[in-house]
Scaffold this active site. Structure first.
Site, PDB file in Angstrom:
ATOM      1  N   LYS A   8      76.855  50.115  44.348  1.00  0.00           N
ATOM      2  CA  LYS A   8      76.041  51.282  43.711  1.00  0.00           C
ATOM      3  C   LYS A   8      76.953  52.516  43.466  1.00  0.00           C
ATOM      4  CE  LYS A   8      72.060  50.631  45.383  1.00  0.00           C
ATOM      5  NZ  LYS A   8      72.362  49.298  45.783  1.00  0.00           N
ATOM      6  N   ARG A  83      63.193  50.305  41.270  1.00  0.00           N
ATOM      7  CA  ARG A  83      63.676  49.631  42.953  1.00  0.00           C
ATOM      8  C   ARG A  83      62.185  48.770  42.951  1.00  0.00           C
ATOM      9  NH1 ARG A  83      68.137  51.429  47.491  1.00  0.00           N
ATOM     10  NH2 ARG A  83      68.575  53.084  46.585  1.00  0.00           N
ATOM     11  N   ARG A 122      80.353  51.603  57.766  1.00  0.00           N
ATOM     12  CA  ARG A 122      80.542  52.413  57.087  1.00  0.00           C
ATOM     13  C   ARG A 122      79.818  53.959  58.023  1.00  0.00           C
ATOM     14  NH1 ARG A 122      76.861  54.701  52.431  1.00  0.00           N
ATOM     15  NH2 ARG A 122      75.077  52.995  53.236  1.00  0.00           N
ATOM     16  N   ARG A 128      75.538  57.668  57.804  1.00  0.00           N
ATOM     17  CA  ARG A 128      74.764  57.564  57.710  1.00  0.00           C
ATOM     18  C   ARG A 128      73.582  57.618  58.940  1.00  0.00           C
ATOM     19  NH1 ARG A 128      73.790  55.710  51.084  1.00  0.00           N
ATOM     20  NH2 ARG A 128      71.857  54.637  52.301  1.00  0.00           N
ATOM     21  N   ARG A 139      66.726  46.986  55.568  1.00  0.00           N
ATOM     22  CA  ARG A 139      66.771  47.428  53.510  1.00  0.00           C
ATOM     23  C   ARG A 139      67.194  46.608  53.167  1.00  0.00           C
ATOM     24  NH1 ARG A 139      71.445  51.086  55.878  1.00  0.00           N
ATOM     25  NH2 ARG A 139      71.566  51.705  53.822  1.00  0.00           N
TER      26      ARG A 139
HETATM   27  P1  AP5 Z   1      78.349  52.229  48.328  1.00  0.00           P
HETATM   28  O1  AP5 Z   1      78.566  52.601  47.613  1.00  0.00           O
HETATM   29  O2  AP5 Z   1      77.443  53.547  48.931  1.00  0.00           O
HETATM   30  O3  AP5 Z   1      76.833  51.089  47.659  1.00  0.00           O
HETATM   31  P2  AP5 Z   1      75.723  51.329  47.574  1.00  0.00           P
HETATM   32  O4  AP5 Z   1      75.252  49.667  47.139  1.00  0.00           O
HETATM   33  O5  AP5 Z   1      75.016  52.031  47.081  1.00  0.00           O
HETATM   34  O6  AP5 Z   1      75.201  50.922  49.569  1.00  0.00           O
HETATM   35  P3  AP5 Z   1      73.881  52.168  49.556  1.00  0.00           P
HETATM   36  O7  AP5 Z   1      74.084  52.453  51.185  1.00  0.00           O
HETATM   37  O8  AP5 Z   1      73.922  53.520  49.450  1.00  0.00           O
HETATM   38  O9  AP5 Z   1      72.427  51.452  49.162  1.00  0.00           O
HETATM   39  P4  AP5 Z   1      71.340  51.706  50.103  1.00  0.00           P
HETATM   40  O10 AP5 Z   1      70.727  51.362  47.994  1.00  0.00           O
HETATM   41  O11 AP5 Z   1      71.149  51.175  50.739  1.00  0.00           O
HETATM   42  O12 AP5 Z   1      70.791  53.604  49.951  1.00  0.00           O
HETATM   43  P5  AP5 Z   1      70.240  54.703  48.697  1.00  0.00           P
HETATM   44  O13 AP5 Z   1      71.516  55.925  48.874  1.00  0.00           O
HETATM   45  O14 AP5 Z   1      70.688  54.038  47.486  1.00  0.00           O
HETATM   46  O15 AP5 Z   1      79.159  51.765  48.827  1.00  0.00           O
HETATM   47  C1  AP5 Z   1      78.578  51.286  50.606  1.00  0.00           C
HETATM   48  C2  AP5 Z   1      79.860  50.797  51.375  1.00  0.00           C
HETATM   49  O16 AP5 Z   1      81.183  50.030  50.851  1.00  0.00           O
HETATM   50  C3  AP5 Z   1      80.706  52.245  50.955  1.00  0.00           C
HETATM   51  O17 AP5 Z   1      81.115  52.673  52.808  1.00  0.00           O
HETATM   52  C4  AP5 Z   1      82.240  52.195  50.110  1.00  0.00           C
HETATM   53  O18 AP5 Z   1      82.523  52.852  50.747  1.00  0.00           O
HETATM   54  C5  AP5 Z   1      81.708  50.002  50.602  1.00  0.00           C
HETATM   55  N1  AP5 Z   1      82.456  49.465  49.319  1.00  0.00           N
HETATM   56  C6  AP5 Z   1      81.738  50.736  48.751  1.00  0.00           C
HETATM   57  N2  AP5 Z   1      82.719  49.208  47.051  1.00  0.00           N
HETATM   58  C7  AP5 Z   1      83.589  48.462  48.376  1.00  0.00           C
HETATM   59  C8  AP5 Z   1      83.979  47.773  47.513  1.00  0.00           C
HETATM   60  N3  AP5 Z   1      83.981  46.466  46.368  1.00  0.00           N
HETATM   61  N4  AP5 Z   1      85.246  46.831  48.792  1.00  0.00           N
HETATM   62  C9  AP5 Z   1      85.312  47.134  49.773  1.00  0.00           C
HETATM   63  N5  AP5 Z   1      84.176  48.190  50.504  1.00  0.00           N
HETATM   64  C10 AP5 Z   1      83.634  49.069  49.302  1.00  0.00           C
HETATM   65  O19 AP5 Z   1      68.826  54.563  49.183  1.00  0.00           O
HETATM   66  C11 AP5 Z   1      68.630  55.275  50.591  1.00  0.00           C
HETATM   67  C12 AP5 Z   1      67.302  55.104  51.067  1.00  0.00           C
HETATM   68  O20 AP5 Z   1      66.839  56.043  50.435  1.00  0.00           O
HETATM   69  C13 AP5 Z   1      66.499  53.906  50.958  1.00  0.00           C
HETATM   70  O21 AP5 Z   1      66.623  52.869  52.370  1.00  0.00           O
HETATM   71  C14 AP5 Z   1      65.552  54.620  50.605  1.00  0.00           C
HETATM   72  O22 AP5 Z   1      64.093  54.918  51.650  1.00  0.00           O
HETATM   73  C15 AP5 Z   1      65.193  55.821  49.937  1.00  0.00           C
HETATM   74  N6  AP5 Z   1      65.310  55.634  48.656  1.00  0.00           N
HETATM   75  C16 AP5 Z   1      66.244  55.610  47.537  1.00  0.00           C
HETATM   76  N7  AP5 Z   1      66.516  55.711  46.367  1.00  0.00           N
HETATM   77  C17 AP5 Z   1      64.931  54.849  46.403  1.00  0.00           C
HETATM   78  C18 AP5 Z   1      63.533  54.481  45.034  1.00  0.00           C
HETATM   79  N8  AP5 Z   1      63.717  54.390  44.072  1.00  0.00           N
HETATM   80  N9  AP5 Z   1      62.346  54.493  45.711  1.00  0.00           N
HETATM   81  C19 AP5 Z   1      62.554  54.464  47.311  1.00  0.00           C
HETATM   82  N10 AP5 Z   1      62.973  54.926  48.278  1.00  0.00           N
HETATM   83  C20 AP5 Z   1      64.031  55.030  47.706  1.00  0.00           C
END
Ligand code: AP5
Length: 182
Positions: A8, A83, A122, A128, A139
């Site tokens: 994402k 979410r 990662r 992280r 998660r």
């Molecule tokens: P990345 O692009 O970071 O993927 P992502 O889907 O954004 O994964 P995240 O781990 O960031 O998602 P998340 O939902 O757990 O975390 P968020 O920060 O939103 O890519 C991931 C990895 O894969 C990277 O190393 C990248 O380089 C690699 N990659 C990407 N594309 C690739 C490809 N095509 N091929 C190979 N490798 C690839 O949220 C974190 C925390 O914040 C949550 O757990 C929660 O505690 C809180 N939070 C955030 N939003 C909310 C909400 N709306 N409500 C409540 N809590 C929230």
């Protein structure tokens, strides 16, 4: 939308740059607050480290403030929000207040083991604090239980574009742009 590791953040950055609109990632805003040691960051950190969702009241207030900023007027891209059911409802209210509508909802579809592998990699690259395998799997489960069912809401509204998130980053980006009609 899409489970943790679906790409994402990676894709949202590319699309927002292409469209010249702000990329609003709730995860990034929380992490910036954790880094800055703000009260919001201190509140969010315990949930994030455990792989839990930050409470809706906190998350919704943060997004409301962000959407009130003038740079969102030409459009914006939300990454990782909404979410939960409460966030879907709150977003609808915020959009109505701004006289705005969603144009598209992108769901990146992926294979569970592939995304766990991405996040473990990662973590190995100094990533992280929520990228231990146990927290990664929690998660994923939370996403499956609480967030994946929400795509039905946007499907009913005719907004959902499902995109295969497997493959090279630029291949996925081409699919996302095609789904957006760009
Ligand atoms: P990345 O692009 O970071 O993927 P992502 O889907 O954004 O994964 P995240 O781990 O960031 O998602 P998340 O939902 O757990 O975390 P968020 O920060 O939103 O890519 C991931 C990895 O894969 C990277 O190393 C990248 O380089 C690699 N990659 C990407 N594309 C690739 C490809 N095509 N091929 C190979 N490798 C690839 O949220 C974190 C925390 O914040 C949550 O757990 C929660 O505690 C809180 N939070 C955030 N939003 C909310 C909400 N709306 N409500 C409540 N809590 C929230």
């Amino acid at each position: 939308m899409g489970p943790p590791g679906a790409g994402k953040g990676t894709q949202a950055l590319l699309v927002s740059e292409r469209l010249g609109i702000p990329h609003i990632s709730t995860g990034d805003i929380f992490r910036a607050n954790v880094k800055g040691g703000t009260p919001l960051g201190q509140e969010a950190q315990k949930y994030m480290d455990a792989g839990e969702y930050v409470p809706d009241s906190v998350t919704n207030a943060m997004v409301r403030d962000r959407l009130d900023q003038p740079d969102t007027a030409p459009g914006f891209l939300l990454d990782g929000y909404p979410r939960t059911v409460a966030q879907v409802d709150e977003l609808a209210a915020m959009l109505a207040k701004h006289d705005a509508v969603l144009d598209h909802v992108i769901e990146l579809t992926v294979d569970l083991e592939e995304v766990v592998d991405r996040l473990v990699k990662r973590a190995g690259a100094g990533g992280r604090t929520d990228d231990s395998e146990e927290v990664i799997r929690h998660r994923q489960q939370l996403y499956a239980d609480q967030t994946a069912p929400l795509t039905a809401v946007y499907q009913e509204q005719g907004l959902l574009r499902r995109v295969d998130g497997l493959g090279a980053v630029d291949e996925v980006a081409a699919r996302v742009l095609a789904a957006l009609g760009i």
